[in-house]
Motif scaffolding. Sequence first.
Motif, short mmCIF file in Angstrom:
data_model
loop_
_atom_site.label_atom_id
_atom_site.label_comp_id
_atom_site.label_asym_id
_atom_site.label_seq_id
_atom_site.Cartn_x
_atom_site.Cartn_y
_atom_site.Cartn_z
N THR A 42 0.84 -1.19 0.00
CA THR A 42 0.00 0.00 0.00
C THR A 42 0.88 1.25 0.00
OG1 THR A 42 -0.14 0.07 2.42
CG2 THR A 42 -1.88 -1.13 1.25
N VAL A 43 0.37 2.29 -0.61
CA VAL A 43 1.03 3.60 -0.64
C VAL A 43 0.06 4.61 -0.07
CG1 VAL A 43 2.20 5.32 -2.05
CG2 VAL A 43 2.33 2.90 -2.67
N ASP A 44 0.41 5.15 1.08
CA ASP A 44 -0.50 6.04 1.81
C ASP A 44 -1.85 5.36 2.03
OD1 ASP A 44 1.45 7.99 1.95
OD2 ASP A 44 0.80 8.98 0.13
N GLY A 45 -1.80 4.06 2.29
CA GLY A 45 -3.01 3.30 2.61
C GLY A 45 -3.79 2.79 1.42
N VAL A 46 -3.33 3.03 0.21
CA VAL A 46 -4.05 2.62 -1.00
C VAL A 46 -3.17 1.67 -1.81
CG1 VAL A 46 -5.15 3.41 -3.12
CG2 VAL A 46 -5.27 4.83 -1.06
N ALA A 47 -3.77 0.59 -2.32
CA ALA A 47 -3.02 -0.38 -3.12
C ALA A 47 -2.69 0.22 -4.49
CB ALA A 47 -3.83 -1.65 -3.30
N PRO A 48 -1.48 -0.02 -5.01
CA PRO A 48 -1.13 0.47 -6.36
C PRO A 48 -2.08 -0.09 -7.41
CG PRO A 48 0.83 -0.27 -5.18
CD PRO A 48 -0.35 -0.71 -4.36
N ALA A 49 -2.39 0.73 -8.42
CA ALA A 49 -3.37 0.32 -9.43
C ALA A 49 -2.73 -0.33 -10.65
CB ALA A 49 -4.18 1.55 -9.87
N LEU A 50 -1.44 -0.08 -10.89
CA LEU A 50 -0.79 -0.57 -12.09
C LEU A 50 0.40 -1.45 -11.73
CD1 LEU A 50 -0.44 -0.49 -15.19
CD2 LEU A 50 0.97 1.56 -14.88
N GLY A 51 0.44 -2.66 -12.32
CA GLY A 51 1.54 -3.56 -12.04
C GLY A 51 1.81 -4.48 -13.20
N TRP A 52 3.06 -5.00 -13.27
CA TRP A 52 3.44 -5.91 -14.33
C TRP A 52 4.67 -6.71 -13.89
CZ3 TRP A 52 4.54 -0.78 -14.14
CH2 TRP A 52 5.89 -0.40 -14.26
N THR A 53 5.02 -7.72 -14.68
CA THR A 53 6.23 -8.49 -14.44
C THR A 53 7.27 -8.07 -15.45
OG1 THR A 53 4.96 -10.37 -13.61
CG2 THR A 53 7.22 -10.80 -14.31
N VAL A 63 3.40 3.85 -9.10
CA VAL A 63 2.54 4.75 -8.33
C VAL A 63 2.83 6.18 -8.74
CG1 VAL A 63 1.87 5.53 -6.03
CG2 VAL A 63 2.57 3.15 -6.38
N ARG A 64 1.77 6.94 -9.00
CA ARG A 64 1.91 8.35 -9.38
C ARG A 64 1.26 9.24 -8.33
NH1 ARG A 64 -0.57 9.93 -15.06
NH2 ARG A 64 -2.50 9.51 -13.90
N HIS A 65 1.99 10.27 -7.93
CA HIS A 65 1.47 11.24 -6.96
C HIS A 65 1.38 12.59 -7.65
CE1 HIS A 65 2.60 8.29 -3.81
NE2 HIS A 65 3.69 8.14 -4.53
N GLU A 66 0.20 13.20 -7.59
CA GLU A 66 -0.01 14.48 -8.29
C GLU A 66 -0.50 15.58 -7.35
OE1 GLU A 66 -0.93 13.67 -12.83
OE2 GLU A 66 -2.51 12.84 -11.56
N ARG A 67 -0.31 15.41 -6.05
CA ARG A 67 -0.69 16.44 -5.08
C ARG A 67 0.56 17.00 -4.44
NH1 ARG A 67 -4.06 13.33 -1.00
NH2 ARG A 67 -2.71 11.64 -1.68
N ASN A 68 0.42 18.14 -3.82
CA ASN A 68 1.53 18.72 -3.09
C ASN A 68 1.73 17.96 -1.79
OD1 ASN A 68 2.20 20.75 -4.93
ND2 ASN A 68 0.56 22.07 -4.17
N LYS A 69 2.64 16.98 -1.82
CA LYS A 69 2.81 16.09 -0.69
C LYS A 69 4.09 16.41 0.06
CE LYS A 69 0.88 12.25 -0.76
NZ LYS A 69 0.48 10.85 -0.83
N ARG A 70 4.03 16.28 1.37
CA ARG A 70 5.21 16.43 2.20
C ARG A 70 5.69 15.08 2.72
NH1 ARG A 70 7.10 21.22 4.13
NH2 ARG A 70 5.91 23.10 3.62
N ILE A 72 5.29 10.60 1.93
CA ILE A 72 4.76 9.42 1.24
C ILE A 72 5.17 8.20 2.04
CG2 ILE A 72 4.83 8.00 -0.83
CD1 ILE A 72 5.45 10.55 -2.42
N GLU A 73 4.20 7.38 2.40
CA GLU A 73 4.50 6.16 3.17
C GLU A 73 4.13 4.93 2.35
OE1 GLU A 73 3.98 5.37 7.69
OE2 GLU A 73 2.21 4.51 6.71
#
Length: 274
Positions: A42-53, A63-70, A72-73
Amino acid sequence: MRIAIRHTSRYQYEQPVPYALQRLRLRPQSGAGQTVLDWQVTVDGVAPALGWTDGLGNRVELVRHERNKREIEIVAAGTVDTCDLAGIYGVTNETAPPWIYERETPLTHAGERVQALAADLRAGHGQLESLHKLMNAIHGLIAYRPGTTGVGTDAETALREGCGVCQDHAHAFIAVARRLGVPARYISGYLLMEDVVQQSASHAWAEAYVEGLGWVGFDAANDKCPDERYVRMATGLDYRDAMPVSGVRSGAGAETLTVEITVTQLQGQTQSQG
């Protein structure tokens, strides 16, 4: 042996980050010597939406973050059953053939010390015996000393300085093995250690392809072949192919990474002595 793992990576930023893209290799796969019973990333409590081998067989998530974040966990946690195969991962039906891992990389280039060590091992030994001697030699040549090297330290530098961490032991082993003409690869994962639950980094070791056996693991940092206390997570030509988290971000200011890892044996399972 049943092992529970929790791996938390916490990124903190001096200034808000408007955009970040992270690539995660935090999902171990079931295979020889290990069965993943449950696992969640999980990233900030949410499972990643895109994955591959990827082409090396690693499970990758983006994982893509598009907010002004201070901050990321990222949390990877789960349970894995393991067994002792005396370090022999074996012959597998992987997309990447063994010869792929004969290629030199910037972190495993053959400098003077790598070449000299290979020359010492080249004569008079069988392949498997030479690899065990190589593991013993690197364990003696590179003292385990956290904080003395970084993620960009190559094998030649670690051998010259005579100190480093498990990443450096793995790179040195791989560099010399390839110089000997043996395919060798970097493995990232986890290690259940005696009386140590809280860890500040994941573990790393090497695998070499031995004729008649397939892939065999060598942990030069601990001078032993992997057993049931090891959990494999990702594979690569070197650390850069197998690093747990990589990415890019926009914005100014410093970044601070804190890693917290717990590796425990679940009750009812008997731990071997290492």
